[in-house]
Design a protein around this motif. Structure first.
Motif, short mmCIF file in Angstrom:
data_model
loop_
_atom_site.label_atom_id
_atom_site.label_comp_id
_atom_site.label_asym_id
_atom_site.label_seq_id
_atom_site.Cartn_x
_atom_site.Cartn_y
_atom_site.Cartn_z
N ARG A 1 -6.76 9.26 12.55
CA ARG A 1 -7.21 10.48 13.22
C ARG A 1 -7.51 11.57 12.21
O ARG A 1 -8.46 12.31 12.36
N SER A 2 -6.68 11.69 11.17
CA SER A 2 -6.92 12.76 10.20
C SER A 2 -8.17 12.50 9.40
O SER A 2 -8.86 13.43 9.02
N ARG A 3 -8.51 11.24 9.14
CA ARG A 3 -9.75 10.93 8.43
C ARG A 3 -10.97 11.25 9.28
O ARG A 3 -11.94 11.76 8.80
N TRP B 1 1.49 4.74 11.52
CA TRP B 1 0.91 5.36 10.33
C TRP B 1 -0.62 5.25 10.35
O TRP B 1 -1.33 6.19 10.01
N GLY B 2 -1.13 4.09 10.78
CA GLY B 2 -2.58 3.91 10.88
C GLY B 2 -3.20 4.83 11.92
O GLY B 2 -4.29 5.35 11.72
N ILE C 1 -2.00 7.78 12.81
CA ILE C 1 -1.93 9.15 12.28
C ILE C 1 -2.99 9.37 11.21
O ILE C 1 -3.72 10.36 11.25
N THR C 2 -3.09 8.48 10.24
CA THR C 2 -4.05 8.67 9.17
C THR C 2 -5.48 8.40 9.62
O THR C 2 -6.41 8.99 9.08
N GLN D 1 -5.09 -0.66 5.24
CA GLN D 1 -4.09 0.38 5.36
C GLN D 1 -3.96 1.10 4.03
O GLN D 1 -4.10 0.50 2.97
N ALA D 2 -3.69 2.39 4.12
CA ALA D 2 -3.52 3.19 2.92
C ALA D 2 -2.15 2.93 2.31
O ALA D 2 -1.23 2.50 2.97
#
Length: 90
Positions: free
Chosen positions: A84-86, A78-79, A81-82, A25-26
């Motif tokens: 998909r954006s990656r 959050w995972g 969302i991020t 996770q970021a």
């Protein structure tokens, strides 16, 4: 519960949620704190709405379960969302 108690609870709940969920996770310490505090608030709201328990006292097990559960939910969202954006950026 006071402001600093929420910060400590959020930091610990976010860290425990990151340990429970597998994967990378970021976010560092600040990300963990933010996810944990938002998760503690979400967990307290869901706990009081669904089960009649909330985040009233720092040393109650229901407080910790609600905070950790809420942090896990926030971390999963959050995972998603991020993640998909990656994929979209590649």
């Amino acid at each position: 519960m006071g402001f600093f108690a929420y910060l400590i609870l959020g930091l610990l709940a976010g860290a425990i949620a990151k340990l429970i969920l597998p994967g990378k996770q970021a976010g560092g310490l600040l990300g963990t704190l933010i996810i944990g505090v938002i998760g503690a608030l979400l967990g307290g709201w869901l706990g009081s709405a669904l089960f009649g328990v909330g985040v009233d006292s720092f040393f109650e097990i229901s407080t910790w379960l609600c905070a950790i559960g809420g942090s896990i939910i926030v971390l999963i969202v959050w995972g998603l969302i991020t993640g998909r954006s990656r994929r979209a950026a590649r």
